[in-house]
Motif scaffolding. Structure first.
Motif, PDB file in Angstrom:
ATOM      1  N   PHE A   1       8.445 -18.935  21.109  1.00 28.95           N
ATOM      2  CA  PHE A   1       7.060 -18.847  21.549  1.00 28.95           C
ATOM      3  C   PHE A   1       6.376 -17.575  21.035  1.00 28.95           C
ATOM      4  CE2 PHE A   1       3.892 -17.681  24.817  1.00 28.95           C
ATOM      5  CZ  PHE A   1       3.086 -18.811  24.767  1.00 28.95           C
ATOM      6  N   TYR A   2       7.037 -16.442  21.164  1.00 29.69           N
ATOM      7  CA  TYR A   2       6.435 -15.165  20.761  1.00 29.69           C
ATOM      8  C   TYR A   2       6.355 -14.998  19.251  1.00 29.69           C
ATOM      9  CZ  TYR A   2       6.944 -14.029  25.637  1.00 29.69           C
ATOM     10  OH  TYR A   2       6.868 -14.060  26.996  1.00 29.69           O
ATOM     11  N   GLU A   3       7.374 -15.433  18.535  1.00 30.59           N
ATOM     12  CA  GLU A   3       7.368 -15.297  17.083  1.00 30.59           C
ATOM     13  C   GLU A   3       6.249 -16.114  16.445  1.00 30.59           C
ATOM     14  OE1 GLU A   3      11.299 -16.200  15.656  1.00 30.59           O
ATOM     15  OE2 GLU A   3      12.147 -14.404  16.601  1.00 30.59           O
ATOM     16  N   LEU A   4       5.837 -17.189  17.123  1.00 28.81           N
ATOM     17  CA  LEU A   4       4.746 -18.012  16.604  1.00 28.81           C
ATOM     18  C   LEU A   4       3.379 -17.494  17.029  1.00 28.81           C
ATOM     19  CD1 LEU A   4       6.289 -21.553  17.074  1.00 28.81           C
ATOM     20  CD2 LEU A   4       5.872 -20.363  14.930  1.00 28.81           C
ATOM     21  N   GLY A   5       3.353 -16.392  17.749  1.00 29.90           N
ATOM     22  CA  GLY A   5       2.080 -15.792  18.156  1.00 29.90           C
ATOM     23  C   GLY A   5       1.667 -16.123  19.574  1.00 29.90           C
ATOM     24  N   GLY A   6       2.564 -16.756  20.332  1.00 31.91           N
ATOM     25  CA  GLY A   6       2.253 -17.087  21.716  1.00 31.91           C
ATOM     26  C   GLY A   6       2.026 -15.836  22.548  1.00 31.91           C
ATOM     27  N   ASP A   7       1.074 -15.918  23.468  1.00 32.60           N
ATOM     28  CA  ASP A   7       0.766 -14.801  24.353  1.00 32.60           C
ATOM     29  C   ASP A   7       0.516 -15.330  25.757  1.00 32.60           C
ATOM     30  OD1 ASP A   7      -1.764 -15.981  24.244  1.00 32.60           O
ATOM     31  OD2 ASP A   7      -2.598 -14.436  22.948  1.00 32.60           O
TER      32      ASP A   7
ATOM     33  N   LEU B   1       9.452 -19.221  33.293  1.00 26.11           N
ATOM     34  CA  LEU B   1      10.255 -20.255  32.656  1.00 26.11           C
ATOM     35  C   LEU B   1      10.042 -20.216  31.137  1.00 26.11           C
ATOM     36  CD1 LEU B   1      12.087 -22.594  33.741  1.00 26.11           C
ATOM     37  CD2 LEU B   1      10.136 -24.082  33.357  1.00 26.11           C
ATOM     38  N   LEU B   2       8.801 -20.039  30.733  1.00 29.37           N
ATOM     39  CA  LEU B   2       8.467 -19.945  29.307  1.00 29.37           C
ATOM     40  C   LEU B   2       8.821 -18.563  28.757  1.00 29.37           C
ATOM     41  CD1 LEU B   2       7.184 -21.119  26.760  1.00 29.37           C
ATOM     42  CD2 LEU B   2       4.960 -20.385  27.647  1.00 29.37           C
ATOM     43  N   PHE B   3       8.474 -17.526  29.491  1.00 31.81           N
ATOM     44  CA  PHE B   3       8.696 -16.167  29.011  1.00 31.81           C
ATOM     45  C   PHE B   3      10.166 -15.835  28.820  1.00 31.81           C
ATOM     46  CE2 PHE B   3       4.507 -14.834  31.176  1.00 31.81           C
ATOM     47  CZ  PHE B   3       3.785 -15.259  30.082  1.00 31.81           C
ATOM     48  N   GLU B   4      11.040 -16.403  29.628  1.00 28.32           N
ATOM     49  CA  GLU B   4      12.461 -16.081  29.561  1.00 28.32           C
ATOM     50  C   GLU B   4      13.268 -17.026  28.675  1.00 28.32           C
ATOM     51  OE1 GLU B   4      13.713 -15.853  33.641  1.00 28.32           O
ATOM     52  OE2 GLU B   4      12.445 -14.107  34.025  1.00 28.32           O
ATOM     53  N   ALA B   5      12.654 -18.124  28.240  1.00 23.72           N
ATOM     54  CA  ALA B   5      13.370 -19.088  27.392  1.00 23.72           C
ATOM     55  C   ALA B   5      13.548 -18.513  25.983  1.00 23.72           C
ATOM     56  CB  ALA B   5      12.611 -20.401  27.328  1.00 23.72           C
ATOM     57  N   PRO B   6      14.742 -18.625  25.416  1.00 22.98           N
ATOM     58  CA  PRO B   6      14.955 -18.100  24.067  1.00 22.98           C
ATOM     59  C   PRO B   6      14.266 -18.945  22.988  1.00 22.98           C
ATOM     60  CG  PRO B   6      16.932 -19.201  24.852  1.00 22.98           C
ATOM     61  CD  PRO B   6      15.960 -19.165  25.999  1.00 22.98           C
ATOM     62  N   ASP B   7      13.966 -20.194  23.321  1.00 25.54           N
ATOM     63  CA  ASP B   7      13.292 -21.072  22.363  1.00 25.54           C
ATOM     64  C   ASP B   7      12.595 -22.196  23.125  1.00 25.54           C
ATOM     65  OD1 ASP B   7      15.289 -23.114  22.918  1.00 25.54           O
ATOM     66  OD2 ASP B   7      16.612 -22.053  21.539  1.00 25.54           O
ATOM     67  N   MET B   8      11.776 -22.956  22.424  1.00 22.76           N
ATOM     68  CA  MET B   8      10.987 -24.000  23.070  1.00 22.76           C
ATOM     69  C   MET B   8      11.860 -25.152  23.574  1.00 22.76           C
ATOM     70  SD  MET B   8       8.023 -22.756  23.248  1.00 22.76           S
ATOM     71  CE  MET B   8       7.042 -24.150  23.802  1.00 22.76           C
ATOM     72  N   GLY B   9      12.967 -25.406  22.909  1.00 22.23           N
ATOM     73  CA  GLY B   9      13.874 -26.449  23.374  1.00 22.23           C
ATOM     74  C   GLY B   9      14.430 -26.128  24.751  1.00 22.23           C
ATOM     75  N   THR B  10      14.817 -24.885  24.954  1.00 27.19           N
ATOM     76  CA  THR B  10      15.314 -24.455  26.263  1.00 27.19           C
ATOM     77  C   THR B  10      14.206 -24.554  27.298  1.00 27.19           C
ATOM     78  OG1 THR B  10      16.889 -22.960  25.216  1.00 27.19           O
ATOM     79  CG2 THR B  10      16.363 -22.541  27.536  1.00 27.19           C
ATOM     80  N   PHE B  11      13.009 -24.104  26.936  1.00 25.38           N
ATOM     81  CA  PHE B  11      11.881 -24.214  27.868  1.00 25.38           C
ATOM     82  C   PHE B  11      11.656 -25.656  28.291  1.00 25.38           C
ATOM     83  CE2 PHE B  11       7.371 -25.339  28.219  1.00 25.38           C
ATOM     84  CZ  PHE B  11       7.118 -24.785  29.469  1.00 25.38           C
ATOM     85  N   VAL B  12      11.632 -26.575  27.341  1.00 29.98           N
ATOM     86  CA  VAL B  12      11.380 -27.983  27.656  1.00 29.98           C
ATOM     87  C   VAL B  12      12.481 -28.535  28.554  1.00 29.98           C
ATOM     88  CG1 VAL B  12      11.277 -30.302  26.658  1.00 29.98           C
ATOM     89  CG2 VAL B  12       9.881 -28.468  25.700  1.00 29.98           C
TER      90      VAL B  12
END
Length: 80
Positions: free
Chosen positions: A24-30, A53-64
């Motif tokens: 999320f962060y590497e893609l520019g998410g804020d 849940l989003l902030f602590e997920a290492p990637d979007m797959g984990t978040f989902v």
């Protein structure tokens, strides 16, 4: 449900965020984008998801996957 969640992620954040390994962060998410995503998910599923849940997920797959588990749990309890 998993597919619906990915559709919301893509609609709100953009298709780059729909890769399970995307960060999320590497893609520019804020925090603003995170808030928009959480609002859209709440509207779609009727469940409040914690922002961390989003902030602590290492990637979007984990978040989902984590989001699916919470939405399922909330549905079994009768909603939020």
């Amino acid at each position: 449900m998993r597919e619906r969640l990915w559709v919301v992620v893509g609609r709100v954040c953009g298709t780059g965020y729909t890769e399970p390994t995307a960060n999320f962060y590497e893609l520019g998410g804020d925090s603003l984008l995170a808030g928009e995503l959480m609002s859209a998910l709440r509207a779609e599923f009727g469940t409040e998801l914690p922002m961390n849940l989003l902030f602590e997920a290492p990637d979007m797959g984990t978040f989902v996957e984590d989001a699916v588990a919470l939405v399922d749990s909330s549905a079994q309890r009768g909603g939020s």
